[in-house]
Design a protein around this motif. Sequence first.
Motif, PDB file in Angstrom:
ATOM      1  N   ASP A  24      -1.497 -61.991  -1.671  1.00  0.00           N
ATOM      2  CA  ASP A  24      -0.890 -60.851  -2.350  1.00  0.00           C
ATOM      3  C   ASP A  24      -0.437 -61.270  -3.747  1.00  0.00           C
ATOM      4  OD1 ASP A  24       0.050 -58.326  -2.779  1.00  0.00           O
ATOM      5  OD2 ASP A  24       1.897 -58.579  -1.635  1.00  0.00           O
ATOM      6  N   GLU A  25      -0.648 -60.378  -4.690  1.00  0.00           N
ATOM      7  CA  GLU A  25      -0.202 -60.621  -6.057  1.00  0.00           C
ATOM      8  C   GLU A  25      -0.733 -61.945  -6.578  1.00  0.00           C
ATOM      9  OE1 GLU A  25       1.012 -58.046  -7.196  1.00  0.00           O
ATOM     10  OE2 GLU A  25       2.029 -57.017  -5.565  1.00  0.00           O
ATOM     11  N   THR A  51      -0.844 -52.791   0.419  1.00  0.00           N
ATOM     12  CA  THR A  51      -0.398 -53.476   1.629  1.00  0.00           C
ATOM     13  C   THR A  51      -1.015 -52.894   2.886  1.00  0.00           C
ATOM     14  OG1 THR A  51       1.694 -53.672   0.462  1.00  0.00           O
ATOM     15  CG2 THR A  51       1.653 -54.407   2.734  1.00  0.00           C
ATOM     16  N   GLY A  66       6.245 -56.570  -5.659  1.00  0.00           N
ATOM     17  CA  GLY A  66       6.152 -56.010  -4.326  1.00  0.00           C
ATOM     18  C   GLY A  66       7.405 -55.449  -3.678  1.00  0.00           C
TER      19      GLY A  66
HETATM   20 MG    MG Z   1       2.276 -55.064  -3.065  1.00  0.00          MG
END
Ligand code: MG
Length: 728
Positions: A402-403, A297, A583
């Motif tokens: 993200d992801e 992040t 996350g």
């Molecule tokens: Mg993450």
Amino acid sequence: MAVTLDTDLSRVLGAKTAKAMAESLELRTVRDLLRHYPRRYARRGEMTRLDDLQVGDRVTVLAQVTRVTTRRMRNRPGTLTEVTVGDGAGEMQLVFFNRKHGNLSQGAWGLFAGTVGEYRRAKQFAHPDFHLISGDDDEDWARALIPIYPASKDVSSWVIQKSVKLLLDAAGGFGFVEDPLPEDLRTRHGLPSLPAALLDVHRPTSSDDVEHARERLKWDEALTLQLVLAARRRAAALEPGTARPRRPGGLLDAVDAALPFSLTEGQRAVGEELAAELDRDQPMHRLLQGEVGSGKTVVALRAMAQVVDAGGQAALLAPTEVLAAQHARSIAAMLGPLARAGELDGDPAGTRVVLLTGSLKAAARREARAAVADGSAGIVVGTHALLQEGVDFADLGLVVVDEQHRFGVEQRDALRAKGNRPPHVLVMTATPIPRTVAMTVYGDLETSVLRQLPSGRGGVASSVVPVSDKPAWLDRAWERLREEVAAGRQAYVVCPRIGDDAGASDDDPDEADAPEEPAGEDDKRPPLAVLDVAEGLAEGPLAGLRLAVLHGRMAPEAKEATMRAFAAREVDVLVATTVVEVGVDVPNATVMVVMDADRFGVSQLHQLRGRVARGAHRGLCLLVTELPLTSATGQRLTAVASTSDGFELARVDLETRREGDVLGAAQSGRRSTVKLLSLLEDEELIAVARAEATALLGTERGLADHPGLAAEVAALATDERATYLEKA
Ligand code: MG
Ligand code: ADP
């Protein structure tokens, strides 16, 4: 008759067969039929191991009739004929009612196709289709190896075999098949021509034939796939982007100054890589792989800050609302007054951080959209809602996904299209990706890896709790959890289902509550549910602790409030679905108990336990299952418990998920360009094909001199892309 690869099958096989093939196997053209390869080959005297047959399987076996008995049925009119087939290695019963058994007589050989059933503990076929191999049949059946094709109820293996023969006869051999592979490539790799390979795969005389042919046919698949990806990379490289150079004294410096830790080597190195790429007017397309907790992040935030400093906007796309909200919150916290430009206590030199999710109220959404459109929001965090029409950016410079495993290529493209010029793209994933998958599914991205975890991490110990074998271990698990809570820590209890059965339909579409691998072998009881488990724990082993539940069916505000309460340590134990999978960052949480762990996939479990490996304290992850440790699933859980090497687990995952899931419809026997290529076994071939593809496209004329190859690529690029790339 002039036959080409594009000739419709109806012209070769007649309307009826062609229709059945199109409808049940999606085989429409000569190309489709020729690329429909046998699944295996049968030999006389080598009957399919009957032990391996599973009740419910649809199979074709080659066998000899050993006994035929016909008798009247006792309870109803008519006759029942039982035919025993076998070849010494095993036996099987075929059952026919009312003489629908043709002329099956002792000693006859034939192919028998049907669905495996069970009667009085013996495997049987009820009125199967069959094809007898008689002396006056054509030479097809005299062959040593009889191809067994992926077949259907309406089109049996032998019909496909005969169709290939018909085609051969009609066309006078496979000479009409043009070879898409350049000759020099074939020579260099010692590959047979396509006509030769097709002949050998459909009508082999030895298993060596088959092997050579398959090797060559795999090349077609690997090269075509890599050409598509290489073309994507090249196209991306030619797009005009906007350079977003580093500007000192802005947000990025503020972020760096505000970091409560120093960056790891890896974070620093990847950061440099990104900074340099953002500074080019060619859009970046990069995949950042990093173990759970490796600190992706902050790497992304620093890149976003650089873009904002250069006058652009950055969007961060998260797979769930919980995660999006958490990102927005932590980014805003880190930037402080710099995140509140335009507000009373804001720093005018800063920007605004805006959260945009599907659950925003209309007014809030309007306001958020306006800030995105006029550029005052430099950092926009959101879910799929960001992809919607009506979200316009003033100047989108960077998209961070993200992801990634929850997003497909198409969604990535949709977001990219929101820039005036193609923005830079950074895709982050914690699911370690085996090399072959990186070269295929993600083959259009360059890759960076964060190998190192920030120091001072306690790590996580995992064990399997087999409740049927060792019921006492579960009591011990709850004790351990209580001990941790007593020591000031927090815990998660994860269940596969929400409970109180409203159907899946009313789930928040942003959330993914369902485990990626549904129920195991034979599911006797429904998976454990959050609501039931929470109730049971509150009254039982965890009585007195502060429990809360979290799942995708809760209202967004309630979810948000629960997460806040958990982060603020007002809740000891969070009983949740996999909404906590990705996350979620609460470093004080140290214990995770996964109920019905066998219902989750390998990479999912790895993700989940990453939630308790975030702080300085050693984490504990307990995988609770009712299955015995000796079962295949039990062993998979043991594998997860025994290693934290994500790459090793990715391999286990790939093995258990069957590659078909990864590379599209490969295994289903339906029409697909990728049929033979195996992500596990063909790593070398995929790598070599990738190099060849890059070289081919790197030449001045590209594929201009290879029309056959260009045609294959075009076919794959249009109709397969969605299937195999979306499966990521
Ligand atoms: Mg993450
Ligand atoms: P992931 O890669 O799984 O997304 P995160 O970015 O959520 O990991 O980081 C995990 C935790 O590690 C966060 O609490 C973050 O603040 C912390 N962290 C990140 N980088 C470092 C570092 N260099 N040193 C110490 N802690 C770090």
